[in-house]
Design an enzyme around this catalytic site. Sequence first.
Site, PDB file in Angstrom:
ATOM      1  N   GLY A   1     -21.931 -59.638 119.133  1.00  0.00           N
ATOM      2  CA  GLY A   1     -21.200 -58.782 117.769  1.00  0.00           C
ATOM      3  C   GLY A   1     -22.123 -57.554 117.342  1.00  0.00           C
ATOM      4  N   THR A   2     -23.089 -57.042 117.290  1.00  0.00           N
ATOM      5  CA  THR A   2     -24.025 -56.060 117.934  1.00  0.00           C
ATOM      6  C   THR A   2     -23.106 -55.047 118.514  1.00  0.00           C
ATOM      7  OG1 THR A   2     -26.151 -57.647 116.733  1.00  0.00           O
ATOM      8  CG2 THR A   2     -26.529 -55.511 117.660  1.00  0.00           C
TER       9      THR A   2
ATOM     10  N   ASN B   1     -21.474 -63.159 106.013  1.00  0.00           N
ATOM     11  CA  ASN B   1     -22.581 -64.789 106.638  1.00  0.00           C
ATOM     12  C   ASN B   1     -23.435 -65.297 106.007  1.00  0.00           C
ATOM     13  OD1 ASN B   1     -23.277 -61.248 107.032  1.00  0.00           O
ATOM     14  ND2 ASN B   1     -25.220 -62.218 107.422  1.00  0.00           N
TER      15      ASN B   1
ATOM     16  N   GLN C   1     -17.994 -63.456 111.909  1.00  0.00           N
ATOM     17  CA  GLN C   1     -18.076 -64.736 110.755  1.00  0.00           C
ATOM     18  C   GLN C   1     -16.548 -65.444 110.955  1.00  0.00           C
ATOM     19  OE1 GLN C   1     -20.662 -67.078 110.048  1.00  0.00           O
ATOM     20  NE2 GLN C   1     -21.837 -65.619 110.580  1.00  0.00           N
TER      21      GLN C   1
ATOM     22  N   SER D   1     -18.126 -62.902 118.395  1.00  0.00           N
ATOM     23  CA  SER D   1     -18.923 -62.596 119.150  1.00  0.00           C
ATOM     24  C   SER D   1     -19.339 -64.033 120.062  1.00  0.00           C
ATOM     25  CB  SER D   1     -20.586 -62.770 117.920  1.00  0.00           C
ATOM     26  OG  SER D   1     -21.794 -63.348 118.909  1.00  0.00           O
TER      27      SER D   1
ATOM     28  N   HIS E   1     -21.151 -66.901 120.276  1.00  0.00           N
ATOM     29  CA  HIS E   1     -22.310 -67.841 120.068  1.00  0.00           C
ATOM     30  C   HIS E   1     -21.337 -68.780 118.604  1.00  0.00           C
ATOM     31  CE1 HIS E   1     -25.126 -65.753 117.132  1.00  0.00           C
ATOM     32  NE2 HIS E   1     -24.650 -65.064 118.410  1.00  0.00           N
TER      33      HIS E   1
ATOM     34  N   THR F   1     -21.662 -54.578 135.490  1.00  0.00           N
ATOM     35  CA  THR F   1     -20.675 -55.907 135.898  1.00  0.00           C
ATOM     36  C   THR F   1     -21.076 -57.540 134.544  1.00  0.00           C
ATOM     37  OG1 THR F   1     -22.243 -55.501 138.290  1.00  0.00           O
ATOM     38  CG2 THR F   1     -21.073 -57.802 138.522  1.00  0.00           C
TER      39      THR F   1
ATOM     40  N   CYS G   1     -37.589 -62.198 106.563  1.00  0.00           N
ATOM     41  CA  CYS G   1     -38.696 -62.002 106.812  1.00  0.00           C
ATOM     42  C   CYS G   1     -38.405 -61.266 107.890  1.00  0.00           C
ATOM     43  CB  CYS G   1     -39.359 -63.515 107.961  1.00  0.00           C
ATOM     44  SG  CYS G   1     -40.941 -63.859 107.140  1.00  0.00           S
TER      45      CYS G   1
HETATM   46  C1  LIG Z   1     -24.015 -63.109 114.031  1.00  0.00           C
HETATM   47  C2  LIG Z   1     -23.017 -61.566 113.674  1.00  0.00           C
HETATM   48  C3  LIG Z   1     -23.730 -60.417 114.123  1.00  0.00           C
HETATM   49  C4  LIG Z   1     -24.285 -60.334 115.295  1.00  0.00           C
HETATM   50  O1  LIG Z   1     -23.959 -60.850 116.408  1.00  0.00           O
HETATM   51  P1  LIG Z   1     -24.653 -61.177 118.229  1.00  0.00           P
HETATM   52  O2  LIG Z   1     -23.669 -61.852 119.055  1.00  0.00           O
HETATM   53  O3  LIG Z   1     -25.407 -62.511 117.125  1.00  0.00           O
HETATM   54  O4  LIG Z   1     -25.574 -59.935 117.924  1.00  0.00           O
HETATM   55  C5  LIG Z   1     -23.049 -59.556 113.683  1.00  0.00           C
HETATM   56  N1  LIG Z   1     -21.906 -59.623 112.219  1.00  0.00           N
HETATM   57  C6  LIG Z   1     -21.705 -61.085 111.579  1.00  0.00           C
HETATM   58  C7  LIG Z   1     -21.654 -60.652 110.344  1.00  0.00           C
HETATM   59  C8  LIG Z   1     -22.631 -62.108 112.263  1.00  0.00           C
HETATM   60  O5  LIG Z   1     -22.771 -63.249 111.950  1.00  0.00           O
END
Ligand SMILES: *Cc1c(COP(=O)(O)O)cnc(C)c1O
Length: 393
Positions: free
Chosen positions: A72-73, A152, A180, A200, A202, A238, A326
């Site tokens: 996602g990032t 999120n 999300q 993303s 995961h 790759t 944190c």
């Molecule tokens: C988790 C999240 C991201 C980042 O995704 P990653 O795959 O962990 O880099 C970006 N935006 C939102 C809204 C997220 O919940």
Amino acid sequence: MDHKIYLDSAATTQMDESVFQAMIPYLRDEYGNPSSIYDLGVDSAEALARARRQIAGVLACDPSSIYFTSGGTESDNWALIGTAQLCRENGRDIITSKLEHHAILHTCQYLESRGYDVTYLDVDELGIIKIEQLIKALRTDTILVSIMAANNEIGTLEPIQQIGKILRGHSAFFHTDAVQAFGQIPIHPRELGIDLLSASGHKFHGPKGCGFLYMRENLMLPSFLHGGKQENGRRAGTENVASIVGMGIAAELCAKKMFMVSEKKRKLRDYMIRRIENEIPYTHLNGSRKQRLPGNVNLSFQYINGETAVLMLDEEGICCSSGSACTSGQTEPSHVLESIGLDPDTAKGTLRFTLGERTTREEIDYTVEKIKKVVKDLRGANKSLSAKVIERE
Ligand SMILES: *Cc1c(COP(=O)(O)O)cnc(C)c1O
């Protein structure tokens, strides 16, 4: 309970067993480089093509619109920085909102340092952007509007359809961070007028370190990573074949089960909220009751410290999050809770529970009992605060 109760699906999700099984061959025997022309390589290339079709199927778009990334990032960075580079001659104005993920906000700050003008839209007390403010903020030199599909922390669904309509007559690109939302609610970018969309793996039971960026046909963002010709020459390196295969399966599974799972989660979510609101005083729900992700429960408990509560619930085998992050050893209330107008103390007493497809009613009942105990203990520990509570009761 004889097992951990995982209520932090917004942070990450467990990989589905079938996802894991589908990945194994590509970690072991099917190790060919997708760019190689012999059979072993071609097999890997075909696996990538299949995953691209699976994801495109969920979004109802052409597979050529899907670009694999590291998550996602990266997708968010690419969408924002790529648009800024592509549209440099047309303008330097970008619009986003105050409750975006840091992957958006920190990228916007970076772009500001490079001379771009960013407007951060306010949200109302439910966390929904103000459409009139967006219309007012739009300028002829606005090149990009980036608004998340679902938040999120508080689970609020943003008015993506309305934003898409407003932008149809405007040259600005519309990007949505759907990390999300993807797999939880139906999103068809072509229908909604979305030009760019991040997701993303995961977050929808796929592997970590793997995501994608949807790019509308005829939109050519410049490459973000330079090197080889992978991903149609737009994202070098790759490919992470095994993870991409897993993400493709995960996307397909989510789409197949979406209706059933979201109905189940909505019921449990509302049950959990109702019980906590009825059984724990000085508590309130954050975000919208209706415009909300199916599995999100976010509540503020007066007179407690959320971080401490998270650790105490962990002792009881429950995984959840607090409303603060944190950073550099100091606990800062989250910018999302600040954006909906919570004062710092209330924000610090916030807990987020995000349900998964396997969450059961027994787990919710057990969790509610433990929350009651933890909140009571924490309030009791602080005598002056508990005096205040008793006084008001
Ligand atoms: C988790 C999240 C991201 C980042 O995704 P990653 O795959 O962990 O880099 C970006 N935006 C939102 C809204 C997220 O919940």
